[in-house]
Structure formats: C-alpha cells, structure tokens
Scaffold this active site. Structure first.
Site, mmCIF file in Angstrom:
data_model
loop_
_atom_site.group_PDB
_atom_site.id
_atom_site.type_symbol
_atom_site.label_atom_id
_atom_site.label_comp_id
_atom_site.label_asym_id
_atom_site.label_seq_id
_atom_site.Cartn_x
_atom_site.Cartn_y
_atom_site.Cartn_z
ATOM 1 N N LYS A 1 -5.169 4.504 3.157
ATOM 2 C CA LYS A 1 -3.522 3.731 3.047
ATOM 3 C C LYS A 1 -2.985 5.045 2.323
ATOM 4 O O LYS A 1 -1.491 5.541 3.405
ATOM 5 C CB LYS A 1 -3.671 2.714 1.863
ATOM 6 N N GLU B 1 -12.096 11.164 -2.613
ATOM 7 C CA GLU B 1 -12.783 10.785 -1.695
ATOM 8 C C GLU B 1 -13.470 10.432 -0.098
ATOM 9 O O GLU B 1 -13.860 11.560 0.333
ATOM 10 C CB GLU B 1 -14.053 9.530 -2.762
ATOM 11 N N GLY C 1 -4.776 -2.640 -0.619
ATOM 12 C CA GLY C 1 -5.987 -2.136 -0.537
ATOM 13 C C GLY C 1 -7.621 -2.801 -0.002
ATOM 14 O O GLY C 1 -7.741 -3.571 0.510
ATOM 15 N N ARG C 2 -7.494 -3.786 -1.049
ATOM 16 C CA ARG C 2 -8.808 -5.482 -0.987
ATOM 17 C C ARG C 2 -8.053 -6.352 0.125
ATOM 18 O O ARG C 2 -9.394 -7.423 0.038
ATOM 19 C CB ARG C 2 -8.747 -5.659 -2.234
ATOM 20 N N GLU D 1 -10.366 -6.677 -9.442
ATOM 21 C CA GLU D 1 -9.396 -5.362 -9.152
ATOM 22 C C GLU D 1 -8.431 -6.468 -9.128
ATOM 23 O O GLU D 1 -7.512 -6.043 -10.024
ATOM 24 C CB GLU D 1 -9.499 -4.802 -7.824
ATOM 25 N N HIS E 1 -35.847 -14.941 -6.112
ATOM 26 C CA HIS E 1 -36.513 -13.879 -7.169
ATOM 27 C C HIS E 1 -36.950 -12.953 -7.982
ATOM 28 O O HIS E 1 -37.779 -11.813 -8.321
ATOM 29 C CB HIS E 1 -38.411 -14.017 -5.191
ATOM 30 N N LYS F 1 -8.952 8.475 -12.118
ATOM 31 C CA LYS F 1 -9.171 9.485 -10.541
ATOM 32 C C LYS F 1 -7.863 10.317 -11.470
ATOM 33 O O LYS F 1 -8.864 11.660 -11.429
ATOM 34 C CB LYS F 1 -7.698 8.089 -10.065
HETATM 35 O O1 F6P Z 1 -9.380 3.297 -6.398
HETATM 36 C C1 F6P Z 1 -8.259 1.615 -5.813
HETATM 37 C C2 F6P Z 1 -7.807 1.988 -4.530
HETATM 38 O O2 F6P Z 1 -5.893 2.140 -4.576
HETATM 39 C C3 F6P Z 1 -7.753 0.380 -4.105
HETATM 40 O O3 F6P Z 1 -7.311 -0.183 -4.225
HETATM 41 C C4 F6P Z 1 -7.909 0.758 -2.383
HETATM 42 O O4 F6P Z 1 -8.303 -0.264 -2.108
HETATM 43 C C5 F6P Z 1 -8.759 2.868 -2.469
HETATM 44 O O5 F6P Z 1 -8.607 2.968 -4.130
HETATM 45 C C6 F6P Z 1 -8.413 3.445 -1.287
HETATM 46 O O6 F6P Z 1 -7.470 3.271 -1.497
HETATM 47 P P1 F6P Z 1 -7.116 4.549 0.273
HETATM 48 O O7 F6P Z 1 -6.633 3.351 1.353
HETATM 49 O O8 F6P Z 1 -5.047 4.866 0.090
HETATM 50 O O9 F6P Z 1 -8.132 5.798 0.507
#
Ligand code: F6P
Length: 529
Positions: free
Chosen positions: A201, A207, A263-264, A349, A380, A493
């Site tokens: 987003k 990452e 995001g979620r 979250e 199990h 972060k």
């Molecule tokens: O770490 C939190 C977060 O902002 C989430 O809410 C989101 O889904 C994820 O990081 C990834 O963010 P982006 O889509 O901006 O890379």
C-alpha cells in the site's frame, strides 16, 4: 466501564460463572434454536456458556454503544478511523457495479469497478498468454511480494481456493525479509516465465522493498541485465505511484487502491491481483459477492439474528466477563491452513489497543489472542489442553458439507465433519461417569461455535472473511477503540531501521541504546564469518 448495560452483564456473569453448559441444556432443551444463518453460513452457538438473558444483555450493550449508528457511518464513508482521519470502506470494494457511494465528491464504487476492470483485463491477458515476458515466453509463474495485509489475504485465499485455480501455473508468496523466503520461492522458477507482483500500500515497507529489489536482481541476472526486462516482469499494487515509478515499474502496470482500505482489509482490492490471476476474474467476483452478501446481512439484520454481531458479542462475553484471553480458530478444511494467521492480523492488529478512539485508557480487557490450526491435526496436538487444561478457550470450529471440486476421496469428508461435531460435543459435555479416575474425567463446559457452510466456494470464503471483519468491528465498537489503525507496529519499524544502520556502521561509537540492546548489537557485529 461504568454504565448500566455493562454493570448488568457484570452481575449476570457472577451467576453464569457457576452454571455449566450441561445445566444450560437441561434447563433449555430447545437450544438448537440458538443458531443464525447468513450468506450461506450456519452459526450454531448453542454450546456457549450463555442463555437467553446473556444474549439479551450483550445486545443491550452493543445497542448502548451505538453499533448500528457506527455501521451506518462506515457505509456512508464517514471518517470512523479517527486517528488517521480516514474513511473505512472495504465494504465499498465488494459493492456491485451500478451501486453508488459518493465520498468527498467521488463515487468510490465507480472507482472500484474501474480498477477491477483493469485487473480483469490484465489477469486475462496473462492467463490466456497474450501478455508475455521479455523473451516472448508465456508467463507460468506468479510471485506476490508483500507482507502483512499485502500478503496474508491473497496467500490464505489462494490456498483456500486452489481447487478453482489454474493448475498449469504456479503461484507463490514471499513476505519475510529472511533471504531464505525469496530464495526458496524462486527456486526452480524460470525467470523468463515469471511475473512479480510487488504489493505494498505504502510502497515503503522495508521487507517488501528489500525483497522486490532482490527479485529484480535475480531476474536481471537470469535475463541478461537489460533493465527493460523489469517492465515486462514486474507490476505493482499500491497507492503510491511516485515510489512505484522510482522502482522502475511502468505506472500503466500499477493497480491502485485508496487510503480508505486498511492493509488487513485489502484482500478485496487490487491486493487480490495474484489471487485473481490464479482463480480468474469470475471467481474473484464471486468472492466479492459473498463478502457483499455478508455486508448486507450485517447492515440490515436485526441484532439478535445478525451472525457477525453474535460472533462479536460472544467474543466480548468471554474476554470481558469470563476472563478468557484467547480465541481458537479450527477449520476442518486443510485448505484453510492459513486462516488462523490471517485472522490473527485481522483481529489482533485491529483490536489490540489499550486506549479508546478519544485517547482515554480502556478500563476492560480488549483484543482476543487468536490462534489455531486445522482440524483434525489440532486434535492430535493441543486439544488435550482444550479438553482438560485450566484455560478457558472459546473455539470456532469451521466446516463444510461437501468437499471442493476435485477433493472428494472416499468417505473422508464424513470423517472430517464427524470429528468437528464430536469435538464440539466432547468439549461442551465432557464425560458423565462418576466411576472414572480423575485423570480420565473430561470436565466439559468448554464453549465452541460451529460455523458450517455447504462448500468452500469463492462466495463462501468471501462471506466468512467478511463475517470476521464485522465481528472485529462489533468488538471495537463495544470497546470504543479505533479498530482501523495500527500505531503499535510503528516503533518497531523505526528502531529496526536504526539498528540496521548501526549494524552496518563500522566501529562501536555512538551506540546509545540500553545496555542489553547495545550488547546484542555488539555481539552480532562481532560474529565470526
Ligand atoms: O506492519 C503493519 C502494516 O502496516 C500492516 O497493517 C500492513 O498490512 C503491512 O504493514 C504492509 O504494509 P504495506 O502494504 O504498506 O507494505
């Protein structure tokens, strides 16, 4: 929280704590009426430690907390995400074409369908081989690079709906900044046939951007180093056109969404592009239709017949009045193996907050710790604790009447569902034989919901996920928190960026953390090669 509806529940819980599910069934033999149906889902909540009074009081509480007004505010596009001053409109992502929702002068539904059209055209052009890679080869591999909401939704849904996917193509998902993740994902793939979707987003997530750069280097090394290859093999899903262009992706191959999609809550947006490539545009639209059917139910059904509201108030009952800390989710469907992880982000979250939207501290427990894995495997492993341990863990058992197309094998579906039903019974009623030695006694009184649907279709999956989204909103409304921000992840972060630069810096000067953190950085810097 000092109000009449809350206080009535506190008093009622003092009585209900001493009553068992067995006693509740004896007093109300017709508890099979305690079920609700919506969008093809049947929720049996009879085996909970609640009676008619409990439900009435819980519904009084959501009424007192203004749930219905808040639902309407969400659907009107009001900025109910107050700390980020944003509308919350994932429901608009699944509204049918022709519907209209004007927010700040823009018809967001028209925008949604414009992007859906762009996604469909692109997905079709890849699936039927019209759009090819840099060397002219057909694309057979799709790799989504994203993390959190830009990964968990499409990867969970791809697993869930693989029965509906193109079996002659490979779909893989990279999220972790651990190099092992990317390297294992690209292992064995032919770069000339591989498309990367960089899903972020913000297009700033460490990452995702690190993995995207590494994937670009892998691709260029394999295809001779011509930068033009990047444009043929990389597309982006983002709200940040500037950063996308900076990366070298053609903005014509950028699939946009909007700041009112959290995001979620973004599976339904262009973040679902990898899923659409796998299952095709029609199945993707069926997923949206299922979610929309649940949205309409949530918006219009009376509270006592409202499936997500019932899920939400039960969560509140256990968390706030019976001291449960966790909620287990156990899907009796191997393909839903990633659902617990998906719901962890969605619930934790969203509702893992200790201040209210107005900044005041909460004065009751919030946020369920969500965990689980598929049945029957969990039986199990950790079910021993659920049956005879000391923790109270409400459980959602999720199952289907029919296997997915191509997944029928002998009587295995019957055995799967028999296990779901049997576990719910054993958890609720335990053993009833006074001659048993203590270690063989199953106390029962362990609450569970059974969530059943006919078959795990795209429609059913959409409706299920939307039900959990609205459960989260119901809980967030009761607790008065902003379920749509996630400030708690920011500090980690920022510090990770700082520590990464300190690890890379020569010498030992300037480490200004606490003694433990400084020692860990020094130890890692001094590692033997
Ligand atoms: O770490 C939190 C977060 O902002 C989430 O809410 C989101 O889904 C994820 O990081 C990834 O963010 P982006 O889509 O901006 O890379």
């Amino acid at each position: 929280m000092a109000d009449a509806a809350w206080d009535a529940l506190v008093a009622h819980a003092a009585v209900m704590r001493g009553r068992t599910v067995r006693e509740l069934f004896a007093a109300e033999p017709d508890r099979d009426r305690m079920h609700v149906e919506a969008a093809g889902w049947y929720l049996d909540y009879a085996k909970h430690r609640v009676n008619a009074d409990t439900l009435r009081l819980l519904l009084d509480l959501v009424r007192a907390r203004g749930l219905q007004a808040r639902i309407e505010a969400m659907f009107r596009g009001e900025h109910i995400n107050v700390t980020e001053d944003r509308a919350v409109l994932h429901v608009a992502l699944r509204m049918p074409a022709g519907a209209s929702l004007v927010v700040d002068g823009v018809d967001v539904v028209a925008e949604v369908h414009r992007v859906l059209g762009q996604m469909s055209d692109f997905a079709s052009s890849i699936r039927d081989g019209r759009r090819v890679g840099y060397t002219g080869r057909v694309i057979r591999n799709v790799v989504n690079i994203g993390i959190g909401g830009s990964d968990l939704g499409p990867s969970m849904a791809y697993d869930a709906l693989r029965a509906y996917s193109r079996r002659d193509m490979q779909f893989r998902f990279v999220s972790n900044v651990d190099g092992a993740d990317l390297l294992e994902v690209v292992h064995g793939l032919d770069a000339a046939e591989t498309l990367f979707i960089v899903s972020s987003k913000t297009f700033t997530t460490l990452e995702t951007l690190t993995n995207a750069r590494a994937a670009r280097a892998w691709l260029l090394a394999a295809l001779g180093g011509d930068e033009a290859a990047v444009k043929r093999h990389f597309v982006a899903v983002s709200t940040n056109a500037e950063k996308v262009a900076e990366f070298g992706i053609d903005t014509a191959d950028m699939f946009g969404f909007w700041d009112w999609v959290g995001g979620r809550y973004s599976l339904w947006s262009a973040i679902g592009l990898s899923l659409m490539l796998a299952i095709g545009p029609d199945n993707f639209r069926a997923l949206l239709a299922g979610a929309h059917a649940m949205d309409e139910h949530f918006r219009t059904a009376p509270l006592d017949a409202n499936l997500p509201v019932i899920m939400g108030v039960l969560g509140c009952w256990y968390r706030d009045f019976l001291d449960a800390q966790t909620q287990a989710v156990v899907p009796y469907a191997q393909v839903l193996v990633k659902l617990p992880s998906y719901l962890q982000q969605l619930e934790m979250e969203s509702n893992g907050k200790s201040v209210r939207a107005d900044g005041s501290p909460v004065d009751a427990p919030t946020g369920e710790i969500v965990w689980g894995t598929v049945g029957t495997n969990g039986q199990h492993a950790y079910f021993q604790l659920l049956h005879q341990g000391t923790a109270l863990v409400p459980i959602d058992l999720i199952g289907f009447d029919h296997p997915q197309p191509g997944h029928a094998l002998g009587n295995q579906q019957d055995l799967l569902v028999a296990n779901l039903i049997a576990q719910a019974e054993a958890l609720a009623f335990g053993t009833d034989d006074p001659a048993l030695p203590p270690y063989r006694v199953m106390p029962g009184n362990r609450p569970s919901s059974a969530l059943m649907s006919s078959q795990l279709t795209p429609f059913a999956l959409g409706a299920l996920i939307a039900a959990y989204e609205h459960k989260v909103m119901t809980l967030g409304t009761i607790w008065g928190i902003d379920s749509f921000d996630q400030w708690g992840v920011e500090l980690g972060k920022v510090l990770a960026q700082r520590v990464a630069s300190e690890i890379a810096a020569p010498g030992d000067a300037g480490l200004a953390h606490d003694a433990s953190t400084n020692a860990l950085i020094r130890r890692y810097r001094g590692r033997s090669s």
